[in-house]
Design an enzyme around this catalytic site. Structure first.
Site, short mmCIF file in Angstrom:
data_model
loop_
_atom_site.label_atom_id
_atom_site.label_comp_id
_atom_site.label_asym_id
_atom_site.label_seq_id
_atom_site.Cartn_x
_atom_site.Cartn_y
_atom_site.Cartn_z
N SER A 1 68.68 46.24 -38.66
CA SER A 1 68.32 47.57 -39.14
C SER A 1 67.57 48.38 -38.11
CB SER A 1 67.43 47.46 -40.38
OG SER A 1 68.03 46.68 -41.36
N HIS B 1 72.29 51.47 -40.14
CA HIS B 1 73.33 50.58 -39.63
C HIS B 1 74.53 51.42 -39.25
CE1 HIS B 1 71.78 46.49 -40.60
NE2 HIS B 1 70.95 47.25 -41.30
N TYR C 1 73.06 41.78 -50.25
CA TYR C 1 72.63 42.72 -51.30
C TYR C 1 73.56 43.93 -51.41
CZ TYR C 1 70.35 45.38 -47.52
OH TYR C 1 70.10 46.08 -46.38
N GLU C 2 74.43 44.14 -50.42
CA GLU C 2 75.39 45.24 -50.53
C GLU C 2 76.55 44.86 -51.45
OE1 GLU C 2 76.10 47.40 -46.58
OE2 GLU C 2 75.18 45.53 -45.96
N MET D 1 66.35 39.82 -45.19
CA MET D 1 67.52 39.77 -46.08
C MET D 1 68.82 39.61 -45.30
SD MET D 1 66.40 42.91 -48.55
CE MET D 1 64.67 43.11 -49.03
N SER D 2 68.74 38.97 -44.16
CA SER D 2 69.96 38.83 -43.35
C SER D 2 69.90 37.53 -42.56
CB SER D 2 70.06 40.02 -42.38
OG SER D 2 69.02 39.96 -41.42
N ASN E 1 56.77 45.05 -41.01
CA ASN E 1 55.65 45.18 -41.95
C ASN E 1 54.94 43.84 -42.04
OD1 ASN E 1 58.47 44.90 -43.19
ND2 ASN E 1 57.23 44.13 -44.87
N HIS F 1 62.17 51.32 -46.90
CA HIS F 1 63.23 51.21 -45.90
C HIS F 1 62.99 52.14 -44.71
CE1 HIS F 1 67.05 49.84 -44.48
NE2 HIS F 1 67.52 51.06 -44.39
N1 HPA Z 1 60.97 41.62 -46.89
C1 HPA Z 1 62.30 41.41 -46.83
N2 HPA Z 1 63.08 41.97 -45.90
C2 HPA Z 1 62.50 42.77 -45.01
C3 HPA Z 1 61.12 43.03 -45.02
C4 HPA Z 1 60.33 42.42 -46.02
O1 HPA Z 1 59.11 42.60 -46.09
N3 HPA Z 1 60.86 43.86 -43.97
C5 HPA Z 1 62.05 44.09 -43.36
N4 HPA Z 1 63.04 43.43 -43.97
#
Ligand code: HPA
Length: 273
Positions: free
Chosen positions: A31, A62, A86-87, A212-213, A236, A248
């Protein structure tokens, strides 16, 4: 339902018609991590939507193009934008590009992502080299008939993020004066961010990063015999026990700010392997 094997032969014929033949490296960018690839000699660039059977990235940040080029004397396929569970894609769809790359001869996967930081020593913006992963997606791209042409039924996950590559990257980072931390990546399906309790659990089971990847593609790459280098940008830093309140836009913002350093590391790595 068309099997991955049938899809792959169509994809390979298409790629060959676009002058994409043997390749050495597959680079999957996460991302907000697309670059302008100044130093790559681009041979061809194709939108995912043009490639038969390819999923299309639906997520902001993306780009959705496959770039074929030469860098440091090595033929490199770049996935500028990737697909996520998740898509709504199946794990088998997500790994089609990895398996196509394997059939084109790719032996090295370099994979990047944006991740939440769980390790208390991480700060937002850190670059972390992945040392191992925990697949918490509840999914696996290798379910179904085994594709014997690619790999064995019960692939080992030893040395998943190749030690030799990690040593090389450590030296490169020192040489460039870019700090690279180490960590274990937990892959979840998403799309919701983690609860405080989930962050606590992730810390307890030994995860340093959450995202998530990555785990889905890495499993398929290892099955196909690739060596793997994984790099995360901590978008984060989280405090276990407290639910994540990132969003996001913030993730994309931090991920893209750190792309120059990430690309410097990757370019040097490709030159040296
Ligand atoms: N959690 C899950 N996926 C993420 C996060 C997160 O805090 N930050 C960027 N992708």
């Amino acid at each position: 339902m068309t099997s991955n094997y049938e899809k792959l032969s169509v994809i390979l014929d298409f790629l060959k018609s676009k002058n994409i033949f043997k390749s050495d490296i597959l680079l999957i960018l996460g991302s907000g991590q697309s670059s302008n690839f100044n130093d790559f000699k681009i041979i061809n660039s194709i939108k995912y939507s043009e490639i038969p059977h390819f999923p299309v990235s639906t997520v902001k940040g993306h780009k959705g193009e496959l770039i074929y080029g030469e860098f440091g004397g090595k033929k490199t396929l770049i996935m500028n934008g990737r697909f996520h569970l998740y898509e709504g894609y199946t794990p088998q769809e997500i790994v089609l590009p990895v398996q196509a790359a394997a059939l084109l001869g790719v032996k090295t996967l370099i994979i990047t992502n944006a991740a939440g930081g769980i390790n208390k020593y991480y700060e937002t913006g850190d670059i972390v080299m992945i040392t191992d992963h925990i697949n918490l997606t509840g999914e696996n791209p290798l379910i179904g008939p085994n594709m014997d042409e690619l790999g064995e039924r019960f692939p080992q996950m030893n040395d998943l993020y190749t030690m030799g590559y990690r040593r090389k990257m450590t030296k490169i980072a020192l040489g460039l004066g870019i700090e690279v931390k180490l960590g274990i990546y937990a892959g979840l399906k998403g799309p919701n961010l983690e609860t405080g309790a989930e962050l606590n659990m992730l810390k307890t089971i030994g995860a340093d990063l959450v995202g998530m990847s990555t785990v889905t593609e890495v499993i398929a790459a290892k099955h196909a015999g690739m060596k793997i280098l994984g790099l995360s940008i901590v978008t984060n830093a989280e405090s276990p026990g407290i639910a994540s309140d990132t969003n996001h836009e913030a993730v994309i913002d931090v991920a893209s700010k750190n792309v120059p350093d990430l690309m410097k590391l990757i370019e040097e790595f490709i030159k040296e392997i």
